[in-house]
Scaffold this motif. Structure first.
Motif, PDB file in Angstrom:
ATOM      1  N   PRO A 103      35.815  45.982  37.999  1.00  0.00           N
ATOM      2  CA  PRO A 103      35.226  44.782  37.393  1.00  0.00           C
ATOM      3  C   PRO A 103      36.127  43.551  37.443  1.00  0.00           C
ATOM      4  N   SER A 104      37.419  43.722  37.168  1.00  0.00           N
ATOM      5  CA  SER A 104      38.318  42.568  37.186  1.00  0.00           C
ATOM      6  C   SER A 104      38.499  42.034  38.605  1.00  0.00           C
ATOM      7  N   ILE A 105      38.541  42.922  39.597  1.00  0.00           N
ATOM      8  CA  ILE A 105      38.672  42.491  40.993  1.00  0.00           C
ATOM      9  C   ILE A 105      37.440  41.714  41.430  1.00  0.00           C
ATOM     10  N   VAL A 106      36.253  42.216  41.094  1.00  0.00           N
ATOM     11  CA  VAL A 106      35.016  41.526  41.456  1.00  0.00           C
ATOM     12  C   VAL A 106      34.957  40.148  40.816  1.00  0.00           C
ATOM     13  N   ALA A 107      35.354  40.053  39.551  1.00  0.00           N
ATOM     14  CA  ALA A 107      35.337  38.763  38.860  1.00  0.00           C
ATOM     15  C   ALA A 107      36.234  37.752  39.565  1.00  0.00           C
ATOM     16  N   VAL A 108      37.425  38.178  39.947  1.00  0.00           N
ATOM     17  CA  VAL A 108      38.388  37.279  40.584  1.00  0.00           C
ATOM     18  C   VAL A 108      37.910  36.845  41.964  1.00  0.00           C
ATOM     19  N   PHE A 109      37.378  37.764  42.759  1.00  0.00           N
ATOM     20  CA  PHE A 109      36.882  37.425  44.092  1.00  0.00           C
ATOM     21  C   PHE A 109      35.643  36.533  44.010  1.00  0.00           C
TER      22      PHE A 109
END
Length: 530
Positions: free
Chosen positions: A410-416
Protein backbone atom coordinates in the motif's frame (compact mmCIF):
# COMPACT_ATOMS: atom_id res chain seq x y z
CA UNK A 1 1.52 -40.75 -5.68
CA UNK A 2 5.08 -41.96 -5.01
CA UNK A 3 5.69 -43.93 -8.21
CA UNK A 4 5.81 -42.66 -11.76
CA UNK A 5 6.02 -44.44 -15.09
CA UNK A 6 9.13 -44.35 -17.26
CA UNK A 7 7.38 -42.40 -20.03
CA UNK A 8 6.37 -39.69 -17.55
CA UNK A 9 9.94 -39.50 -16.30
CA UNK A 10 11.09 -39.07 -19.89
CA UNK A 11 8.60 -36.25 -20.45
CA UNK A 12 9.75 -34.49 -17.28
CA UNK A 13 13.46 -35.01 -18.03
CA UNK A 14 12.93 -33.88 -21.61
CA UNK A 15 11.19 -30.75 -20.40
CA UNK A 16 13.94 -29.87 -17.92
CA UNK A 17 16.73 -30.47 -20.44
CA UNK A 18 14.78 -28.65 -23.15
CA UNK A 19 14.16 -25.53 -21.06
CA UNK A 20 17.77 -25.33 -19.89
CA UNK A 21 18.92 -25.87 -23.46
CA UNK A 22 16.61 -23.20 -24.86
CA UNK A 23 17.69 -20.75 -22.19
CA UNK A 24 21.40 -21.28 -22.88
CA UNK A 25 21.02 -21.41 -26.67
CA UNK A 26 19.19 -18.04 -26.67
CA UNK A 27 22.43 -16.30 -25.64
CA UNK A 28 24.92 -18.69 -27.24
CA UNK A 29 27.87 -16.88 -28.82
CA UNK A 30 26.37 -13.52 -27.87
CA UNK A 31 28.59 -10.94 -26.21
CA UNK A 32 26.25 -9.38 -23.68
CA UNK A 33 26.26 -5.76 -22.60
CA UNK A 34 24.67 -4.76 -19.33
CA UNK A 35 21.58 -3.59 -21.24
CA UNK A 36 21.48 -6.91 -23.07
CA UNK A 37 21.84 -8.94 -19.87
CA UNK A 38 19.42 -7.00 -17.65
CA UNK A 39 16.92 -5.60 -20.21
CA UNK A 40 17.30 -8.00 -23.18
CA UNK A 41 18.78 -5.17 -25.23
CA UNK A 42 15.38 -3.41 -25.24
CA UNK A 43 14.31 -5.72 -28.05
CA UNK A 44 11.23 -7.49 -26.65
CA UNK A 45 8.02 -7.68 -28.69
CA UNK A 46 4.46 -7.67 -27.35
CA UNK A 47 3.96 -11.47 -27.60
CA UNK A 48 7.09 -12.28 -25.61
CA UNK A 49 6.33 -9.57 -23.04
CA UNK A 50 2.75 -10.76 -22.51
CA UNK A 51 3.67 -14.44 -22.25
CA UNK A 52 6.55 -13.62 -19.92
CA UNK A 53 4.33 -11.50 -17.67
CA UNK A 54 1.84 -14.36 -17.45
CA UNK A 55 4.45 -17.05 -16.76
CA UNK A 56 6.25 -14.90 -14.17
CA UNK A 57 2.99 -14.44 -12.32
CA UNK A 58 1.71 -18.05 -12.46
CA UNK A 59 3.84 -19.86 -9.93
CA UNK A 60 3.27 -23.27 -8.38
CA UNK A 61 1.64 -21.32 -5.55
CA UNK A 62 -1.07 -20.44 -8.08
CA UNK A 63 -1.54 -23.94 -9.40
CA UNK A 64 -1.67 -25.57 -5.97
CA UNK A 65 -3.26 -22.64 -4.14
CA UNK A 66 -6.00 -21.86 -6.64
CA UNK A 67 -7.01 -25.52 -6.90
CA UNK A 68 -7.23 -25.63 -3.09
CA UNK A 69 -9.20 -22.36 -3.00
CA UNK A 70 -11.61 -23.63 -5.65
CA UNK A 71 -12.16 -26.78 -3.59
CA UNK A 72 -12.77 -24.94 -0.30
CA UNK A 73 -14.48 -21.70 -1.38
CA UNK A 74 -15.28 -21.85 -5.07
CA UNK A 75 -14.81 -19.55 -8.01
CA UNK A 76 -14.77 -16.39 -5.89
CA UNK A 77 -10.97 -16.65 -5.68
CA UNK A 78 -10.93 -16.14 -9.44
CA UNK A 79 -11.32 -12.44 -8.75
CA UNK A 80 -7.60 -12.39 -7.99
CA UNK A 81 -7.02 -13.39 -11.61
CA UNK A 82 -9.68 -11.37 -13.40
CA UNK A 83 -8.95 -8.12 -11.54
CA UNK A 84 -5.45 -8.36 -13.00
CA UNK A 85 -6.86 -7.44 -16.41
CA UNK A 86 -7.92 -4.03 -15.07
CA UNK A 87 -4.58 -3.52 -13.37
CA UNK A 88 -2.69 -4.39 -16.56
CA UNK A 89 -4.74 -1.77 -18.42
CA UNK A 90 -3.62 0.75 -15.78
CA UNK A 91 -0.02 -0.40 -16.28
CA UNK A 92 -0.35 0.19 -20.02
CA UNK A 93 -1.92 3.64 -19.93
CA UNK A 94 -0.65 5.21 -16.69
CA UNK A 95 2.73 3.74 -15.77
CA UNK A 96 4.41 2.52 -18.97
CA UNK A 97 4.72 5.99 -20.59
CA UNK A 98 6.51 7.34 -17.50
CA UNK A 99 8.80 4.33 -17.13
CA UNK A 100 9.95 4.31 -20.74
CA UNK A 101 10.28 8.09 -20.96
CA UNK A 102 12.61 8.24 -17.97
CA UNK A 103 14.79 5.43 -19.44
CA UNK A 104 15.16 3.58 -16.14
CA UNK A 105 16.60 0.12 -15.53
CA UNK A 106 15.06 -0.37 -12.08
CA UNK A 107 11.98 1.04 -10.37
CA UNK A 108 14.00 2.40 -7.44
CA UNK A 109 15.76 4.54 -10.07
CA UNK A 110 12.34 5.87 -11.03
CA UNK A 111 11.68 7.01 -7.46
CA UNK A 112 15.03 8.78 -7.39
CA UNK A 113 14.14 10.68 -10.56
CA UNK A 114 10.76 11.66 -9.10
CA UNK A 115 11.81 12.20 -5.46
CA UNK A 116 15.35 11.57 -4.19
CA UNK A 117 17.90 8.84 -3.41
CA UNK A 118 16.39 8.01 0.01
CA UNK A 119 13.21 6.61 -1.53
CA UNK A 120 15.35 4.71 -4.03
CA UNK A 121 17.24 3.00 -1.22
CA UNK A 122 14.08 2.09 0.71
CA UNK A 123 12.32 0.63 -2.34
CA UNK A 124 15.45 -1.28 -3.37
CA UNK A 125 15.59 -2.91 0.08
CA UNK A 126 11.87 -3.77 -0.01
CA UNK A 127 12.14 -5.18 -3.54
CA UNK A 128 15.22 -7.31 -2.84
CA UNK A 129 13.68 -8.76 0.33
CA UNK A 130 10.38 -9.46 -1.47
CA UNK A 131 12.18 -11.25 -4.30
CA UNK A 132 14.33 -13.30 -1.94
CA UNK A 133 11.87 -14.28 0.77
CA UNK A 134 8.57 -14.36 -1.10
CA UNK A 135 8.94 -14.61 -4.88
CA UNK A 136 11.82 -17.12 -4.87
CA UNK A 137 11.48 -18.74 -1.45
CA UNK A 138 7.75 -19.41 -1.56
CA UNK A 139 7.88 -20.59 -5.19
CA UNK A 140 10.70 -23.04 -4.47
CA UNK A 141 8.86 -24.45 -1.47
CA UNK A 142 5.56 -24.86 -3.31
CA UNK A 143 7.33 -26.61 -6.18
CA UNK A 144 9.17 -28.89 -3.76
CA UNK A 145 5.86 -29.92 -2.15
CA UNK A 146 4.68 -31.13 -5.56
CA UNK A 147 7.98 -32.95 -6.16
CA UNK A 148 7.57 -34.65 -2.79
CA UNK A 149 4.09 -35.87 -3.75
CA UNK A 150 5.16 -37.04 -7.20
CA UNK A 151 8.58 -38.58 -6.59
CA UNK A 152 8.69 -39.04 -2.83
CA UNK A 153 11.80 -36.82 -2.66
CA UNK A 154 12.35 -34.78 0.47
CA UNK A 155 11.54 -31.09 0.27
CA UNK A 156 15.19 -29.90 0.70
CA UNK A 157 16.39 -32.20 -2.12
CA UNK A 158 13.53 -31.08 -4.38
CA UNK A 159 14.34 -27.43 -3.71
CA UNK A 160 17.96 -27.95 -4.71
CA UNK A 161 17.01 -29.75 -7.96
CA UNK A 162 14.57 -27.01 -9.00
CA UNK A 163 17.03 -24.25 -8.04
CA UNK A 164 19.88 -25.79 -10.05
CA UNK A 165 17.78 -26.30 -13.17
CA UNK A 166 16.45 -22.75 -13.05
CA UNK A 167 19.65 -21.05 -11.96
CA UNK A 168 21.81 -22.34 -14.81
CA UNK A 169 20.12 -20.52 -17.70
CA UNK A 170 18.90 -17.55 -15.63
CA UNK A 171 22.31 -16.64 -14.24
CA UNK A 172 24.14 -17.25 -17.53
CA UNK A 173 21.66 -15.69 -19.95
CA UNK A 174 19.95 -12.88 -18.06
CA UNK A 175 16.60 -11.44 -19.11
CA UNK A 176 16.84 -12.75 -22.67
CA UNK A 177 17.01 -16.36 -21.47
CA UNK A 178 14.30 -15.73 -18.90
CA UNK A 179 11.70 -14.29 -21.27
CA UNK A 180 12.34 -16.81 -24.06
CA UNK A 181 11.98 -19.77 -21.69
CA UNK A 182 8.91 -18.16 -20.13
CA UNK A 183 7.23 -17.94 -23.53
CA UNK A 184 7.68 -21.71 -23.86
CA UNK A 185 6.61 -22.30 -20.28
CA UNK A 186 3.39 -20.36 -20.88
CA UNK A 187 2.37 -22.94 -23.49
CA UNK A 188 3.27 -25.83 -21.17
CA UNK A 189 1.37 -24.24 -18.27
CA UNK A 190 -1.79 -23.73 -20.31
CA UNK A 191 -1.59 -27.18 -21.94
CA UNK A 192 -1.12 -29.05 -18.64
CA UNK A 193 -3.82 -27.12 -16.78
CA UNK A 194 -6.26 -27.41 -19.69
CA UNK A 195 -5.67 -31.17 -19.88
CA UNK A 196 -6.52 -31.80 -16.22
CA UNK A 197 -9.63 -29.60 -16.50
CA UNK A 198 -10.93 -31.57 -19.47
CA UNK A 199 -10.19 -34.92 -17.83
CA UNK A 200 -12.08 -33.83 -14.70
CA UNK A 201 -15.09 -32.79 -16.83
CA UNK A 202 -15.05 -36.14 -18.64
CA UNK A 203 -15.11 -37.94 -15.27
CA UNK A 204 -18.24 -36.13 -14.03
CA UNK A 205 -20.78 -38.53 -15.64
CA UNK A 206 -19.38 -41.31 -13.43
CA UNK A 207 -20.71 -39.30 -10.48
CA UNK A 208 -24.11 -38.88 -12.15
CA UNK A 209 -23.36 -35.30 -13.23
CA UNK A 210 -24.33 -34.70 -16.87
CA UNK A 211 -25.28 -31.02 -16.89
CA UNK A 212 -24.15 -27.67 -15.49
CA UNK A 213 -27.28 -27.53 -13.31
CA UNK A 214 -26.44 -30.91 -11.76
CA UNK A 215 -22.87 -29.77 -11.12
CA UNK A 216 -24.14 -26.65 -9.33
CA UNK A 217 -26.44 -28.77 -7.20
CA UNK A 218 -23.59 -31.16 -6.31
CA UNK A 219 -21.01 -28.54 -5.31
CA UNK A 220 -23.41 -25.82 -4.02
CA UNK A 221 -24.43 -23.01 -6.42
CA UNK A 222 -22.47 -20.42 -4.41
CA UNK A 223 -19.21 -22.12 -5.40
CA UNK A 224 -19.84 -21.01 -8.98
CA UNK A 225 -20.58 -17.37 -8.14
CA UNK A 226 -17.77 -14.92 -8.79
CA UNK A 227 -19.51 -12.11 -6.88
CA UNK A 228 -20.58 -12.44 -3.26
CA UNK A 229 -21.23 -9.63 -0.79
CA UNK A 230 -21.66 -12.04 2.11
CA UNK A 231 -18.45 -12.37 4.14
CA UNK A 232 -19.88 -14.65 6.80
CA UNK A 233 -18.49 -17.86 5.29
CA UNK A 234 -15.34 -16.96 3.39
CA UNK A 235 -14.27 -14.08 5.65
CA UNK A 236 -14.34 -11.47 2.87
CA UNK A 237 -16.84 -10.04 0.41
CA UNK A 238 -16.59 -8.96 -3.22
CA UNK A 239 -16.16 -5.33 -2.16
CA UNK A 240 -13.29 -6.34 0.14
CA UNK A 241 -11.62 -8.12 -2.73
CA UNK A 242 -12.28 -5.28 -5.17
CA UNK A 243 -10.58 -2.57 -3.11
CA UNK A 244 -7.98 -4.73 -1.39
CA UNK A 245 -6.88 -6.53 -4.54
CA UNK A 246 -6.74 -3.28 -6.50
CA UNK A 247 -4.00 -2.05 -4.16
CA UNK A 248 -2.11 -5.35 -4.23
CA UNK A 249 -2.54 -5.60 -8.00
CA UNK A 250 -1.29 -2.09 -8.68
CA UNK A 251 1.79 -2.86 -6.60
CA UNK A 252 2.42 -6.21 -8.26
CA UNK A 253 1.69 -5.40 -11.90
CA UNK A 254 2.75 -1.75 -11.96
CA UNK A 255 5.50 -1.20 -9.35
CA UNK A 256 7.19 -4.58 -8.72
CA UNK A 257 10.58 -4.98 -10.41
CA UNK A 258 10.06 -8.72 -10.96
CA UNK A 259 7.12 -7.99 -13.26
CA UNK A 260 7.86 -4.56 -14.72
CA UNK A 261 11.37 -5.51 -15.87
CA UNK A 262 9.81 -7.21 -18.91
CA UNK A 263 8.11 -3.95 -19.87
CA UNK A 264 11.36 -2.02 -19.45
CA UNK A 265 12.93 -4.34 -22.05
CA UNK A 266 10.31 -3.50 -24.71
CA UNK A 267 11.49 -2.27 -28.10
CA UNK A 268 8.89 0.54 -28.05
CA UNK A 269 6.08 2.00 -25.96
CA UNK A 270 3.48 0.46 -28.28
CA UNK A 271 4.99 -3.02 -27.91
CA UNK A 272 5.11 -2.60 -24.11
CA UNK A 273 1.43 -1.61 -23.97
CA UNK A 274 0.35 -4.42 -26.29
CA UNK A 275 2.33 -6.88 -24.16
CA UNK A 276 0.54 -5.72 -21.00
CA UNK A 277 -2.87 -6.09 -22.68
CA UNK A 278 -1.96 -9.53 -24.03
CA UNK A 279 -1.11 -10.59 -20.47
CA UNK A 280 -4.52 -9.24 -19.40
CA UNK A 281 -6.25 -11.58 -21.86
CA UNK A 282 -4.11 -14.52 -20.69
CA UNK A 283 -5.13 -13.83 -17.08
CA UNK A 284 -8.70 -14.76 -17.98
CA UNK A 285 -7.63 -18.40 -18.32
CA UNK A 286 -6.58 -19.35 -14.74
CA UNK A 287 -10.16 -19.20 -13.46
CA UNK A 288 -11.19 -21.92 -15.92
CA UNK A 289 -8.06 -24.09 -15.84
CA UNK A 290 -6.86 -23.61 -12.23
CA UNK A 291 -9.80 -22.60 -9.98
CA UNK A 292 -12.53 -24.63 -11.69
CA UNK A 293 -10.54 -27.89 -11.38
CA UNK A 294 -10.67 -27.41 -7.61
CA UNK A 295 -14.47 -27.15 -7.80
CA UNK A 296 -14.60 -30.28 -9.94
CA UNK A 297 -12.37 -32.04 -7.40
CA UNK A 298 -15.00 -31.24 -4.76
CA UNK A 299 -17.54 -33.16 -6.84
CA UNK A 300 -15.19 -36.03 -7.70
CA UNK A 301 -12.77 -36.60 -4.82
CA UNK A 302 -14.30 -34.89 -1.79
CA UNK A 303 -13.97 -37.93 0.46
CA UNK A 304 -10.45 -38.83 -0.64
CA UNK A 305 -9.17 -35.28 -0.09
CA UNK A 306 -11.04 -34.72 3.16
CA UNK A 307 -9.42 -32.09 5.35
CA UNK A 308 -6.08 -32.27 3.50
CA UNK A 309 -7.02 -29.53 1.05
CA UNK A 310 -3.41 -28.91 -0.02
CA UNK A 311 -3.55 -32.31 -1.74
CA UNK A 312 -6.30 -31.26 -4.19
CA UNK A 313 -4.03 -30.93 -7.20
CA UNK A 314 -1.82 -33.98 -6.45
CA UNK A 315 -4.95 -36.12 -5.98
CA UNK A 316 -6.34 -34.91 -9.31
CA UNK A 317 -3.06 -35.69 -11.08
CA UNK A 318 -2.96 -39.14 -9.52
CA UNK A 319 -6.56 -40.05 -10.33
CA UNK A 320 -7.15 -38.34 -13.66
CA UNK A 321 -3.94 -38.19 -15.65
CA UNK A 322 -2.96 -41.24 -17.74
CA UNK A 323 0.63 -42.24 -18.41
CA UNK A 324 2.37 -39.54 -20.40
CA UNK A 325 -0.03 -36.79 -19.40
CA UNK A 326 1.12 -37.08 -15.80
CA UNK A 327 4.54 -36.11 -17.04
CA UNK A 328 3.01 -33.15 -18.90
CA UNK A 329 1.25 -31.94 -15.76
CA UNK A 330 4.39 -32.23 -13.66
CA UNK A 331 6.19 -30.32 -16.44
CA UNK A 332 3.49 -27.62 -16.14
CA UNK A 333 4.09 -27.43 -12.40
CA UNK A 334 7.82 -27.16 -13.03
CA UNK A 335 7.18 -24.47 -15.64
CA UNK A 336 5.27 -22.49 -13.03
CA UNK A 337 7.94 -22.63 -10.38
CA UNK A 338 10.88 -22.17 -12.76
CA UNK A 339 9.38 -19.14 -14.49
CA UNK A 340 8.62 -17.40 -11.18
CA UNK A 341 12.02 -18.17 -9.70
CA UNK A 342 13.86 -17.14 -12.87
CA UNK A 343 12.01 -13.83 -13.01
CA UNK A 344 12.77 -13.05 -9.37
CA UNK A 345 16.46 -13.99 -9.63
CA UNK A 346 16.89 -11.76 -12.67
CA UNK A 347 15.12 -8.80 -11.10
CA UNK A 348 16.94 -9.22 -7.79
CA UNK A 349 20.38 -9.24 -9.45
CA UNK A 350 19.35 -6.17 -11.48
CA UNK A 351 18.36 -4.31 -8.32
CA UNK A 352 21.58 -5.21 -6.53
CA UNK A 353 23.80 -4.21 -9.47
CA UNK A 354 22.11 -0.91 -10.32
CA UNK A 355 20.82 0.21 -6.92
CA UNK A 356 23.67 -1.03 -4.72
CA UNK A 357 26.91 -1.61 -6.62
CA UNK A 358 26.31 1.18 -9.14
CA UNK A 359 25.92 3.58 -6.23
CA UNK A 360 29.03 2.32 -4.46
CA UNK A 361 31.11 2.11 -7.66
CA UNK A 362 29.58 4.34 -10.37
CA UNK A 363 32.46 3.59 -12.76
CA UNK A 364 31.61 -0.12 -13.19
CA UNK A 365 31.91 -1.06 -16.86
CA UNK A 366 29.52 -3.32 -18.78
CA UNK A 367 31.59 -6.46 -18.33
CA UNK A 368 31.83 -5.97 -14.56
CA UNK A 369 28.10 -5.24 -14.28
CA UNK A 370 27.21 -8.48 -16.06
CA UNK A 371 29.72 -10.43 -13.95
CA UNK A 372 28.36 -8.86 -10.75
CA UNK A 373 24.81 -9.66 -11.87
CA UNK A 374 25.67 -13.33 -12.31
CA UNK A 375 27.42 -13.57 -8.94
CA UNK A 376 24.61 -11.82 -7.06
CA UNK A 377 22.02 -13.99 -8.84
CA UNK A 378 23.83 -17.10 -7.61
CA UNK A 379 24.10 -15.73 -4.06
CA UNK A 380 20.39 -14.83 -3.99
CA UNK A 381 19.43 -18.29 -5.23
CA UNK A 382 21.56 -20.01 -2.57
CA UNK A 383 20.04 -17.80 0.14
CA UNK A 384 16.52 -18.67 -1.05
CA UNK A 385 17.36 -22.39 -1.08
CA UNK A 386 18.47 -22.11 2.56
CA UNK A 387 15.41 -20.11 3.59
CA UNK A 388 12.56 -21.81 1.71
CA UNK A 389 12.35 -25.14 3.64
CA UNK A 390 11.29 -23.21 6.76
CA UNK A 391 7.96 -22.35 5.11
CA UNK A 392 6.58 -25.75 6.02
CA UNK A 393 4.90 -24.59 9.21
CA UNK A 394 3.15 -21.61 7.70
CA UNK A 395 -0.48 -21.41 6.64
CA UNK A 396 -2.11 -21.67 3.21
CA UNK A 397 0.54 -20.44 0.80
CA UNK A 398 -1.63 -18.53 -1.64
CA UNK A 399 -3.34 -16.45 1.04
CA UNK A 400 -0.14 -16.10 3.05
CA UNK A 401 1.88 -14.61 0.21
CA UNK A 402 -0.80 -11.98 -0.43
CA UNK A 403 -0.97 -11.13 3.28
CA UNK A 404 2.78 -10.62 3.39
CA UNK A 405 2.68 -8.40 0.30
CA UNK A 406 -0.06 -6.29 1.91
CA UNK A 407 2.42 -5.02 4.52
CA UNK A 408 4.49 -2.87 2.17
CA UNK A 409 2.45 -2.77 -1.07
CA UNK A 410 0.00 0.00 0.00
CA UNK A 411 2.71 2.54 0.84
CA UNK A 412 4.60 1.79 -2.40
CA UNK A 413 1.44 2.21 -4.50
CA UNK A 414 0.64 5.50 -2.77
CA UNK A 415 4.11 6.89 -3.47
CA UNK A 416 4.18 5.79 -7.13
CA UNK A 417 0.60 6.70 -8.00
CA UNK A 418 0.50 10.10 -6.30
CA UNK A 419 3.97 10.91 -7.62
CA UNK A 420 2.79 10.32 -11.18
CA UNK A 421 -0.60 12.00 -10.86
CA UNK A 422 0.65 15.16 -9.15
CA UNK A 423 3.84 17.21 -8.92
CA UNK A 424 2.95 18.44 -5.41
CA UNK A 425 4.33 15.39 -3.61
CA UNK A 426 7.72 15.97 -1.97
CA UNK A 427 10.76 13.79 -1.36
CA UNK A 428 10.10 13.81 2.40
CA UNK A 429 6.51 12.69 1.80
CA UNK A 430 7.67 9.74 -0.29
CA UNK A 431 10.43 8.68 2.11
CA UNK A 432 8.37 8.83 5.29
CA UNK A 433 5.31 7.27 3.64
CA UNK A 434 7.38 4.28 2.56
CA UNK A 435 8.81 3.86 6.05
CA UNK A 436 5.91 4.76 8.34
CA UNK A 437 3.23 3.28 6.09
CA UNK A 438 4.98 -0.08 6.09
CA UNK A 439 5.69 0.05 9.84
CA UNK A 440 2.01 0.77 10.51
CA UNK A 441 0.97 -2.17 8.33
CA UNK A 442 3.53 -4.47 9.98
CA UNK A 443 2.27 -3.49 13.43
CA UNK A 444 -1.33 -4.30 12.51
CA UNK A 445 -0.21 -7.59 10.95
CA UNK A 446 1.58 -8.58 14.17
CA UNK A 447 -1.44 -7.63 16.28
CA UNK A 448 -3.71 -9.70 14.03
CA UNK A 449 -1.46 -12.76 14.12
CA UNK A 450 0.16 -12.81 17.54
CA UNK A 451 -1.56 -10.52 20.05
CA UNK A 452 -3.13 -12.41 22.96
CA UNK A 453 -5.62 -11.15 25.49
CA UNK A 454 -6.25 -12.93 28.78
CA UNK A 455 -3.44 -15.44 28.39
CA UNK A 456 -1.87 -17.68 25.77
CA UNK A 457 -4.94 -19.88 25.54
CA UNK A 458 -7.09 -16.93 24.48
CA UNK A 459 -5.66 -16.41 20.99
CA UNK A 460 -7.26 -13.50 19.16
CA UNK A 461 -8.04 -14.91 15.72
CA UNK A 462 -10.32 -12.02 14.79
CA UNK A 463 -7.79 -9.39 15.92
CA UNK A 464 -9.10 -5.96 14.97
CA UNK A 465 -12.20 -7.49 13.44
CA UNK A 466 -11.31 -6.77 9.81
CA UNK A 467 -9.92 -9.21 7.26
CA UNK A 468 -6.58 -8.78 5.53
CA UNK A 469 -8.12 -7.39 2.34
CA UNK A 470 -9.85 -4.67 4.34
CA UNK A 471 -6.57 -4.08 6.12
CA UNK A 472 -4.84 -3.55 2.77
CA UNK A 473 -7.32 -0.81 1.84
CA UNK A 474 -6.88 0.71 5.32
CA UNK A 475 -3.08 0.70 4.95
CA UNK A 476 -3.39 2.44 1.59
CA UNK A 477 -5.66 5.17 2.98
CA UNK A 478 -3.24 5.69 5.87
CA UNK A 479 -0.32 6.01 3.42
CA UNK A 480 -2.20 8.44 1.17
CA UNK A 481 -3.17 10.60 4.15
CA UNK A 482 0.40 10.58 5.43
CA UNK A 483 1.78 11.48 1.98
CA UNK A 484 -0.68 14.36 1.51
CA UNK A 485 -0.14 15.82 4.97
CA UNK A 486 3.65 15.77 4.69
CA UNK A 487 3.59 17.17 1.14
CA UNK A 488 1.39 20.13 2.10
CA UNK A 489 3.35 20.96 5.26
CA UNK A 490 6.82 20.39 3.79
CA UNK A 491 8.66 23.60 2.94
CA UNK A 492 11.55 21.83 1.23
CA UNK A 493 12.04 22.77 -2.42
CA UNK A 494 11.28 19.81 -4.67
CA UNK A 495 13.55 18.92 -7.61
CA UNK A 496 12.00 16.59 -10.19
CA UNK A 497 13.76 14.93 -13.11
CA UNK A 498 13.59 17.28 -16.14
CA UNK A 499 10.82 16.31 -18.55
CA UNK A 500 9.12 14.02 -16.03
CA UNK A 501 5.69 15.56 -16.66
CA UNK A 502 5.98 16.13 -20.40
CA UNK A 503 2.72 15.31 -22.17
CA UNK A 504 2.28 11.62 -22.86
CA UNK A 505 1.79 10.69 -26.50
CA UNK A 506 -1.58 9.13 -27.31
CA UNK A 507 -1.75 5.36 -27.69
CA UNK A 508 -2.23 3.76 -31.08
CA UNK A 509 -5.75 2.95 -32.21
CA UNK A 510 -4.96 -0.77 -31.90
CA UNK A 511 -3.94 -0.35 -28.25
CA UNK A 512 -7.10 1.60 -27.47
CA UNK A 513 -9.39 -0.92 -29.16
CA UNK A 514 -7.74 -3.90 -27.47
CA UNK A 515 -8.02 -2.24 -24.06
CA UNK A 516 -11.73 -1.57 -24.66
CA UNK A 517 -12.25 -5.18 -25.83
CA UNK A 518 -10.46 -6.56 -22.74
CA UNK A 519 -12.63 -4.41 -20.48
CA UNK A 520 -15.83 -5.52 -22.22
CA UNK A 521 -14.76 -9.16 -22.02
CA UNK A 522 -14.29 -8.84 -18.26
CA UNK A 523 -17.72 -7.24 -17.83
CA UNK A 524 -19.37 -10.06 -19.83
CA UNK A 525 -17.64 -12.72 -17.73
CA UNK A 526 -18.80 -11.09 -14.51
CA UNK A 527 -22.35 -10.90 -15.88
CA UNK A 528 -22.27 -14.64 -16.73
CA UNK A 529 -20.93 -15.77 -13.35
CA UNK A 530 -22.68 -13.17 -11.19
Amino acid sequence: MKTIEAIDLLVIAGYLLGIVGIGLFSVWKKKQSSEGYFLAGKSLSWAVIGASLFASNISTVHLVGLAESGFTDGIVWGNFEWFSGIELIILAFVFIPFYLRTKITTLPQFLEKRYDSRSRVVLAIFSILAALFMHIGVSLYAGAVVFENVFGLSIPVSIVIIALATGVYTIVGGLTSVVITEAVQTLVLIAGSFAITLLAIFRLPEMGITSYAELKAMVDPDRLKIVSFDNSQKGFSFSDMLFGHLILGLWYWCTDQTIVQRVLGARSEKQAKLGALFAGFLKILPVFIMVVPGILAFALFREEIGADTKSVLPVMISNLMPVGLKGLMVAALLAAVMSSVAAAINSCSTLIVFDVFDKLKPDLNDRKKVFTGRITGAVVLVAAVIWSPFLGNLGALFELINQMFSIFAPSIVAVFLLGILSSRGTANAAFYTLLLGSLFAAAVFIVEKYLTIGGIENFVSAGLGINWLQQTALFFLFSVLLYVIISYTDQREQTIFPGFYLSVGSSSRLVNWLAAFLLCTMLVLYWIFY
